[in-house]
Design a protein around this motif. Structure first.
Motif, mmCIF file in Angstrom:
data_model
loop_
_atom_site.group_PDB
_atom_site.id
_atom_site.type_symbol
_atom_site.label_atom_id
_atom_site.label_comp_id
_atom_site.label_asym_id
_atom_site.label_seq_id
_atom_site.Cartn_x
_atom_site.Cartn_y
_atom_site.Cartn_z
ATOM 1 N N TYR A 81 -0.236 -32.724 55.641
ATOM 2 C CA TYR A 81 0.046 -31.788 54.549
ATOM 3 C C TYR A 81 1.386 -32.175 53.943
ATOM 4 C CZ TYR A 81 0.319 -27.363 51.992
ATOM 5 O OH TYR A 81 0.384 -26.407 51.007
ATOM 6 N N GLU B 31 0.637 -31.386 47.785
ATOM 7 C CA GLU B 31 -0.719 -31.244 48.312
ATOM 8 C C GLU B 31 -1.775 -31.200 47.216
ATOM 9 O OE1 GLU B 31 -3.673 -30.734 51.335
ATOM 10 O OE2 GLU B 31 -1.603 -31.427 51.359
ATOM 11 N N LYS C 105 -11.470 -27.311 60.807
ATOM 12 C CA LYS C 105 -11.305 -25.938 61.247
ATOM 13 C C LYS C 105 -11.363 -25.915 62.771
ATOM 14 C CE LYS C 105 -13.197 -23.763 57.071
ATOM 15 N NZ LYS C 105 -14.161 -22.780 56.531
ATOM 16 N N GLU D 176 -2.241 -23.624 60.820
ATOM 17 C CA GLU D 176 -3.512 -23.326 60.161
ATOM 18 C C GLU D 176 -3.237 -22.902 58.716
ATOM 19 O OE1 GLU D 176 -7.668 -20.968 61.231
ATOM 20 O OE2 GLU D 176 -5.747 -20.198 61.986
ATOM 21 N N ILE D 177 -3.752 -23.693 57.776
ATOM 22 C CA ILE D 177 -3.561 -23.433 56.345
ATOM 23 C C ILE D 177 -4.932 -23.327 55.689
ATOM 24 C CG2 ILE D 177 -2.581 -24.293 54.185
ATOM 25 C CD1 ILE D 177 -0.532 -25.844 55.852
ATOM 26 N N ASP D 178 -5.209 -22.164 55.109
ATOM 27 C CA ASP D 178 -6.511 -21.915 54.465
ATOM 28 C C ASP D 178 -7.676 -22.190 55.410
ATOM 29 O OD1 ASP D 178 -5.208 -21.251 52.084
ATOM 30 O OD2 ASP D 178 -5.198 -23.331 51.383
ATOM 31 N N GLY D 179 -7.483 -21.867 56.694
ATOM 32 C CA GLY D 179 -8.551 -22.040 57.675
ATOM 33 C C GLY D 179 -8.619 -23.407 58.312
ATOM 34 N N TYR D 180 -7.806 -24.358 57.848
ATOM 35 C CA TYR D 180 -7.826 -25.724 58.379
ATOM 36 C C TYR D 180 -6.531 -26.006 59.137
ATOM 37 C CZ TYR D 180 -11.699 -26.402 55.127
ATOM 38 O OH TYR D 180 -12.889 -26.286 54.452
ATOM 39 N N ARG E 31 -3.581 -28.305 60.218
ATOM 40 C CA ARG E 31 -2.895 -29.431 59.589
ATOM 41 C C ARG E 31 -1.581 -29.739 60.300
ATOM 42 N NH1 ARG E 31 -4.361 -29.707 54.196
ATOM 43 N NH2 ARG E 31 -3.504 -31.836 54.314
ATOM 44 N N LYS F 236 3.503 -19.567 53.921
ATOM 45 C CA LYS F 236 2.999 -20.041 55.209
ATOM 46 C C LYS F 236 3.880 -21.145 55.779
ATOM 47 C CE LYS F 236 -0.518 -20.122 58.234
ATOM 48 N NZ LYS F 236 -1.098 -18.958 58.902
#
Length: 386
Positions: free
Chosen positions: A143, A147, A157, A183-187, A189, A234
């Motif tokens: 990340y 981005e 995920k 965890e960023i937007d469910g993923y 990284r 975040k």
């Protein structure tokens, strides 16, 4: 002549109360065969409840040996052959009785039906989680600060990770924490180190402008100011987590954080050495200049992060972070002995203390992978490759 008793087709139930000196007849089950889908698994009693209540999973890709995972541990699954015949007998599927010799005579012979002869069983051995793959797949797509314009590769995920990485849930969470993943937007990284450097520097810059104390940073203020500087909320929280720790909760909501001197100092040391090795004097001068005044840096903080070497009369410093090394002992020692043919214990110990191999102590690992020599009784032991 007395009529021969008929057999009664029984299943595994007939064996449950079988006494040591008694016996039972066996016969082929109508569906007797190889039944490759039936495998015996030998379990330690402490694992029995996890298996019976389906709290275990088998993990691994088609090209990997499977492992069995509980919530907190990982076990290799190995086939162990046996020279004895092991009969698998299913539950009963029929039951008959035969009467002979008159009204008061009844005789019945129990027979167990064998559905498969097992050549061996699967054995579980606790192993270290295989987390090198986690670092590898998350490092493929870091990340970054830009981005939005970054070419998106594979993202993962939680469910993707547990399908790909051979580790228990608890071990996987610990692995993500060790990698400073977020965890960023469910993923999940890993944030590019240069981007983390920008966020940390901006936090320190604002601490000077706003008279923030680095051992009592008010969460809401830090997040609000850095958000106004263009950093995602975040990522600001992530920066606080990576370089500090929460010390208390404020009465009006939000938390108070303390930056960890060692983590901050290690971060800047890595930055100084990113381009290659440096003379000790030059390294120390630049490194100390970057450290906040409130912190008291010490070269001992860099244990397991840098190596020193003498070249002529000069001492040089170069980066070698234990976090960059493989977690498997054979690969770890191979890389270390490529770095140096011989290691003194004080230099080697920081690079192996994190190795976790169930059933093997640090002493056992040293015996397996190194040769120990001691030039004299008073000298420090030296380790070389076995």
């Amino acid at each position: 002549m007395m009529e021969q008793p008929h057999s009664c087709c029984k299943g595994a139930e007939v064996l449950l109360n079988l006494q040591p000196t008694s016996s039972v007849s066996i016969q082929y089950h109508p569906f007797f065969g190889p039944h490759d889908d039936l495998v015996l698994l030998e379990l330690d009693e402490k694992l029995l409840s996890d298996v019976l209540y389906q709290r275990v999973t088998l993990r691994g890709q088609p090209d990997e040996d499977a492992v069995l995972c509980t919530k907190s541990k990982t076990y290799s699954v190995k086939f162990v052959g046996t020279s004895n015949s092991v009969f698998l007998i299913p539950p009963a599927d029929c039951s008959t009785s035969h009467e002979s010799g008159g009204e008061n005579y009844k005789q019945q012979v129990a027979t167990a039906s064998v559905i498969k002869v097992a050549p061996g069983n699967m054995e579980l051995v606790e192993v270290a989680p295989r987390l090198d793959k986690l670092k590898s797949i998350l490092s493929e797509n870091l990340y970054s600060s830009d981005e939005a314009s970054t070419a998106m590769g594979d993202l993962y995920k939680w469910d993707d990770l547990i399908n790909k990485v051979q580790a228990s849930d608890d071990e996987l969470k610990a692995g993500l924490q060790a990698l400073s993943a977020v965890e960023i937007d469910g993923y999940w990284r890993i944030v590019d180190e240069k981007y983390m450097d920008v966020i940390l520097r901006m936090l320190l810059h604002n601490s000077v402008l706003n008279d923030w104390l680095l051992d009592s940073l008010v969460e809401d203020k830090v997040v609000s100011v850095l958000e106004s500087d263009g950093f995602p909320r975040k990522l600001v929280y992530h920066c606080l987590n990576v370089y500090g720790s929460s010390v208390e909760e404020e009465a009006m909501g939000g938390g108070v954080w303390r930056l960890d001197a060692r983590r901050v100092c290690v971060h800047f040391a890595r930055g100084v050495l990113r381009e290659g090795k440096r003379k000790m004097e030059s390294f120390m001068e630049e490194w100390l200049w970057m450290i906040p005044e409130e912190m008291q840096p010490s070269f001992d903080m860099l244990e397991g992060e840098v190596l020193t070497e003498k070249i002529g009369v000069e001492t040089w410093v170069r980066a070698l972070s234990v976090s960059s090394l493989p977690t498997t002992p054979a690969e770890r020692f191979s890389i270390l002995f490529k770095e140096r043919a011989k290691w003194e214990w004080k230099d080697l110990e920081p690079y192996i203390r994190d190795l976790n191999v169930p059933g093997l102590s640090s002493e056992a690992l040293l015996l397996k992978y190194t040769r120990r020599s001691q030039p004299s009784i008073d000298a420090e032991p030296v380790f070389s490759a076995r």
